[in-house]
Motif scaffolding. Sequence first.
Motif, mmCIF file in Angstrom:
data_model
loop_
_atom_site.group_PDB
_atom_site.id
_atom_site.type_symbol
_atom_site.label_atom_id
_atom_site.label_comp_id
_atom_site.label_asym_id
_atom_site.label_seq_id
_atom_site.Cartn_x
_atom_site.Cartn_y
_atom_site.Cartn_z
ATOM 1 N N VAL A 68 72.650 33.058 33.298
ATOM 2 C CA VAL A 68 72.070 31.784 33.739
ATOM 3 C C VAL A 68 70.555 31.737 33.533
ATOM 4 O O VAL A 68 69.994 30.697 33.168
ATOM 5 C CB VAL A 68 72.413 31.529 35.224
ATOM 6 N N PHE A 69 69.864 32.858 33.737
ATOM 7 C CA PHE A 69 68.401 32.881 33.678
ATOM 8 C C PHE A 69 67.851 33.698 32.516
ATOM 9 O O PHE A 69 66.630 33.826 32.379
ATOM 10 C CB PHE A 69 67.833 33.430 34.986
ATOM 11 N N PRO A 73 68.097 29.983 29.395
ATOM 12 C CA PRO A 73 66.739 29.440 29.261
ATOM 13 C C PRO A 73 66.156 29.572 27.858
ATOM 14 O O PRO A 73 65.334 28.749 27.449
ATOM 15 C CB PRO A 73 65.931 30.264 30.273
ATOM 16 N N LEU A 131 60.051 30.608 32.717
ATOM 17 C CA LEU A 131 60.425 29.211 32.971
ATOM 18 C C LEU A 131 59.244 28.341 33.406
ATOM 19 O O LEU A 131 59.157 27.180 32.968
ATOM 20 C CB LEU A 131 61.563 29.150 33.988
ATOM 21 N N ILE A 160 66.141 24.717 37.562
ATOM 22 C CA ILE A 160 66.489 26.029 37.021
ATOM 23 C C ILE A 160 65.399 27.042 37.360
ATOM 24 O O ILE A 160 65.684 28.180 37.752
ATOM 25 C CB ILE A 160 66.698 25.936 35.498
ATOM 26 N N GLY A 163 65.663 27.912 40.924
ATOM 27 C CA GLY A 163 66.820 28.772 41.115
ATOM 28 C C GLY A 163 66.511 30.219 40.773
ATOM 29 O O GLY A 163 66.938 31.144 41.482
ATOM 30 N N ASN A 164 65.770 30.432 39.691
ATOM 31 C CA ASN A 164 65.417 31.796 39.308
ATOM 32 C C ASN A 164 64.495 32.446 40.340
ATOM 33 O O ASN A 164 64.688 33.596 40.741
ATOM 34 C CB ASN A 164 64.740 31.792 37.942
ATOM 35 N N ALA A 184 70.722 26.463 39.996
ATOM 36 C CA ALA A 184 70.351 26.517 38.585
ATOM 37 C C ALA A 184 71.457 25.950 37.698
ATOM 38 O O ALA A 184 71.187 25.190 36.759
ATOM 39 C CB ALA A 184 70.039 27.954 38.186
ATOM 40 N N GLY A 187 71.285 22.387 37.800
ATOM 41 C CA GLY A 187 70.193 21.887 36.973
ATOM 42 C C GLY A 187 70.593 21.766 35.515
ATOM 43 O O GLY A 187 70.285 20.767 34.846
ATOM 44 N N TYR A 188 71.291 22.775 35.004
ATOM 45 C CA TYR A 188 71.762 22.713 33.615
ATOM 46 C C TYR A 188 72.747 21.559 33.422
ATOM 47 O O TYR A 188 72.689 20.827 32.421
ATOM 48 C CB TYR A 188 72.449 24.017 33.221
ATOM 49 N N SER A 311 79.570 27.084 33.827
ATOM 50 C CA SER A 311 78.590 27.897 33.121
ATOM 51 C C SER A 311 78.981 28.157 31.667
ATOM 52 O O SER A 311 78.138 28.098 30.771
ATOM 53 C CB SER A 311 78.374 29.225 33.857
#
Length: 401
Positions: A68-69, A73, A131, A160, A163-164, A184, A187-188, A311
């Motif tokens: 996810v991160f 990204p 980010l 995002i 979230g990170n 996050a 957000g995506y 995801s």
Amino acid sequence: MPDTKRPRIPRGLAKDGAALWSYGFRPFFLGGAIWAVAAMALWIAALIHGLPLGGDYGPAQWHAHEMVFGFAPAVLAGFLLTAIPNWTGCLPVSGRALIGLASVWAAGRAVMAGAALTGPWLAALIDSAFLPLVLAMAAREIVAGRKWNDLKVLGGVAAIMAGNLGFHGAVLLGGHPGAWLRAAVAGYVLLVLIIGGRIIPSFTRNWLARQGAGAMPVAYDRFDMGVIALSALALAIWTLAPESRLAAFACAVAGVLNGARLVRWRGLAVRSESLLFVLHAAYAFVPLGFLALSAAGMGLLMPASALHVLSVGVIATMMLAVMTRATRGHTGQALTASRWTALSYMCLFAAALARPMADLTGLVGLMEASGLLWIAAFGLFVAEHLGMLLRVRRKAKAAMA
């Protein structure tokens, strides 16, 4: 007269030096795809052989973070640094600024994988830098181009980023980062709702017009605005109370509405062109994902499986669809999918479905198969597009909205 007070960022299609640093999509699509393969291989090794990953984060949290991160990204940055110049009319960021940004991202991947050596605090500090830089750079370009309507895209990026930061904070303070991970992912998904709702009907309309078709996708209207707003509300409720009845109801409504939104874009009319049809297929995971969240809220599906529908099904498949189209378009290739590209799509669709099916059917090996299909999908992307990303300098076709 130029504004001498505003900080300058190197821009333009760099004609000298490596082609890799001439445009944002090149290093970040390539790096993101390579890391997608490597991170999944490391995760499988951790499951099978007990490979220690992530130090105090632990292998499971490291895996969630790096999907996810870490991977996502990079692709998001590549998209934004390529699409925003098209939106604003400004020249793209390239050269030293692009090298610096990519280096920050790569450093984050290194310290997160080696968090046992660096310690969690240093890993969190270095990883958290990327980010905010992407958000600041994207905001500056949109403001400089006076494209105020595109500022809404930054909301998803900010979610995002938050979230990170929250993910790291929760782990460092001994808490569970689940809510931050969901924020996050939300957000995506919100970015897919906004940007996908912009590019999918636009590309479809252009293709159908060239074919001389009569009926066109329905233009963006209040219905789309309402669907996005209600979906954002459903995502917020799910983030805060994922297993509540309210979340189950809100996500079910969002799923039905997004299904209706997709039908308005006439996806079946473009099924003969895989490079375009895949965008519709990827968006189809949005209503499917909301319905999976609803099922999880009612106890019919494991929450982890529902999360993977979003995801992998929504985020990763839409990213792969955009990566293939943008890479081909911006290196002067024909905007049509090869057999290998179509196969990569099928692998990722299967990976997205295999994870929840493993829970629903109990079949042994489906979960492992999901990971292997993921590796195949992004491995095929690297194998086919490596030369284009590293070497090809050609006049770009229209590939981004």
